[in-house]
Design a protein around this motif. Structure first.
Motif, PDB file in Angstrom:
ATOM      1  N   MET A   1       0.825  -1.191   0.000  1.00  0.00           N
ATOM      2  CA  MET A   1       0.000   0.000   0.000  1.00  0.00           C
ATOM      3  C   MET A   1       0.870   1.255   0.000  1.00  0.00           C
ATOM      4  SD  MET A   1      -2.887   1.021   2.696  1.00  0.00           S
ATOM      5  CE  MET A   1      -4.155   2.117   2.204  1.00  0.00           C
ATOM      6  N   TYR A   2       1.922   1.266   0.827  1.00  0.00           N
ATOM      7  CA  TYR A   2       2.772   2.442   0.874  1.00  0.00           C
ATOM      8  C   TYR A   2       3.496   2.655  -0.453  1.00  0.00           C
ATOM      9  CZ  TYR A   2       1.878   1.990   5.827  1.00  0.00           C
ATOM     10  OH  TYR A   2       1.265   1.878   7.034  1.00  0.00           O
ATOM     11  N   GLY A   3       3.874   1.565  -1.090  1.00  0.00           N
ATOM     12  CA  GLY A   3       4.502   1.665  -2.402  1.00  0.00           C
ATOM     13  C   GLY A   3       3.544   2.251  -3.426  1.00  0.00           C
ATOM     14  N   HIS A   8       2.285   7.046  -6.770  1.00  0.00           N
ATOM     15  CA  HIS A   8       1.282   7.958  -7.298  1.00  0.00           C
ATOM     16  C   HIS A   8       1.491   9.408  -6.877  1.00  0.00           C
ATOM     17  CE1 HIS A   8      -0.684   4.186  -8.279  1.00  0.00           C
ATOM     18  NE2 HIS A   8      -1.345   4.880  -9.178  1.00  0.00           N
ATOM     19  N   LEU A   9       2.498   9.670  -6.058  1.00  0.00           N
ATOM     20  CA  LEU A   9       2.808  11.056  -5.720  1.00  0.00           C
ATOM     21  C   LEU A   9       3.547  11.691  -6.894  1.00  0.00           C
ATOM     22  CD1 LEU A   9       4.035  10.716  -2.031  1.00  0.00           C
ATOM     23  CD2 LEU A   9       1.879  11.679  -2.823  1.00  0.00           C
ATOM     24  N   PRO A  10       3.116  12.881  -7.323  1.00  0.00           N
ATOM     25  CA  PRO A  10       3.769  13.508  -8.467  1.00  0.00           C
ATOM     26  C   PRO A  10       5.046  14.239  -8.058  1.00  0.00           C
ATOM     27  CG  PRO A  10       1.963  14.868  -7.722  1.00  0.00           C
ATOM     28  CD  PRO A  10       1.937  13.618  -6.888  1.00  0.00           C
ATOM     29  N   PRO A  14      12.422  15.286  -3.782  1.00  0.00           N
ATOM     30  CA  PRO A  14      12.179  16.216  -2.668  1.00  0.00           C
ATOM     31  C   PRO A  14      10.695  16.574  -2.501  1.00  0.00           C
ATOM     32  CG  PRO A  14      14.054  16.958  -3.948  1.00  0.00           C
ATOM     33  CD  PRO A  14      13.425  15.824  -4.702  1.00  0.00           C
ATOM     34  N   LEU A  15      10.002  16.753  -3.616  1.00  0.00           N
ATOM     35  CA  LEU A  15       8.578  17.070  -3.549  1.00  0.00           C
ATOM     36  C   LEU A  15       7.782  15.884  -3.012  1.00  0.00           C
ATOM     37  CD1 LEU A  15       6.304  19.055  -4.094  1.00  0.00           C
ATOM     38  CD2 LEU A  15       6.208  18.193  -6.436  1.00  0.00           C
ATOM     39  N   ARG A  16       8.165  14.683  -3.409  1.00  0.00           N
ATOM     40  CA  ARG A  16       7.492  13.483  -2.902  1.00  0.00           C
ATOM     41  C   ARG A  16       7.675  13.344  -1.398  1.00  0.00           C
ATOM     42  NH1 ARG A  16       8.192   8.322  -6.842  1.00  0.00           N
ATOM     43  NH2 ARG A  16       7.024   9.151  -8.598  1.00  0.00           N
ATOM     44  N   LEU A  17       8.878  13.660  -0.907  1.00  0.00           N
ATOM     45  CA  LEU A  17       9.118  13.584   0.532  1.00  0.00           C
ATOM     46  C   LEU A  17       8.233  14.566   1.289  1.00  0.00           C
ATOM     47  CD1 LEU A  17      12.997  13.223   0.644  1.00  0.00           C
ATOM     48  CD2 LEU A  17      11.291  11.496   1.218  1.00  0.00           C
ATOM     49  N   VAL A  18       8.105  15.781   0.775  1.00  0.00           N
ATOM     50  CA  VAL A  18       7.254  16.789   1.410  1.00  0.00           C
ATOM     51  C   VAL A  18       5.803  16.329   1.393  1.00  0.00           C
ATOM     52  CG1 VAL A  18       6.382  19.147   1.208  1.00  0.00           C
ATOM     53  CG2 VAL A  18       8.820  18.699   0.953  1.00  0.00           C
ATOM     54  N   GLN A  19       5.350  15.820   0.274  1.00  0.00           N
ATOM     55  CA  GLN A  19       3.981  15.346   0.172  1.00  0.00           C
ATOM     56  C   GLN A  19       3.729  14.168   1.109  1.00  0.00           C
ATOM     57  OE1 GLN A  19       3.568  14.449  -3.967  1.00  0.00           O
ATOM     58  NE2 GLN A  19       3.277  16.589  -4.556  1.00  0.00           N
TER      59      GLN A  19
END
Length: 51
Positions: A1-3, A8-10, A14-19
């Motif tokens: 699920m976490y994968g 699916h995070l755009p 660095p942006l994915r980590l923030v999201q």
């Protein structure tokens, strides 16, 4: 699920980590302000007796 969520995070890493951190903070806030106050009266922790 976490994968699945991570894929699916755009954006770049660095942006994915923030999201991902914002998603975790949102889930924690939802639990603290909605779920736990709703469930607290149902829990038996206030019925403590000492003998």
């Amino acid at each position: 699920m976490y994968g699945w969520i991570w894929r699916h995070l755009p954006g770049p890493l660095p942006l994915r980590l923030v999201q991902a951190l914002l998603l975790v903070a949102g889930v924690v806030a939802l639990l603290m302000f909605v779920v736990f106050p709703w469930a607290e009266p149902l829990l038996p922790f206030n019925n403590v007796t000492t003998q």
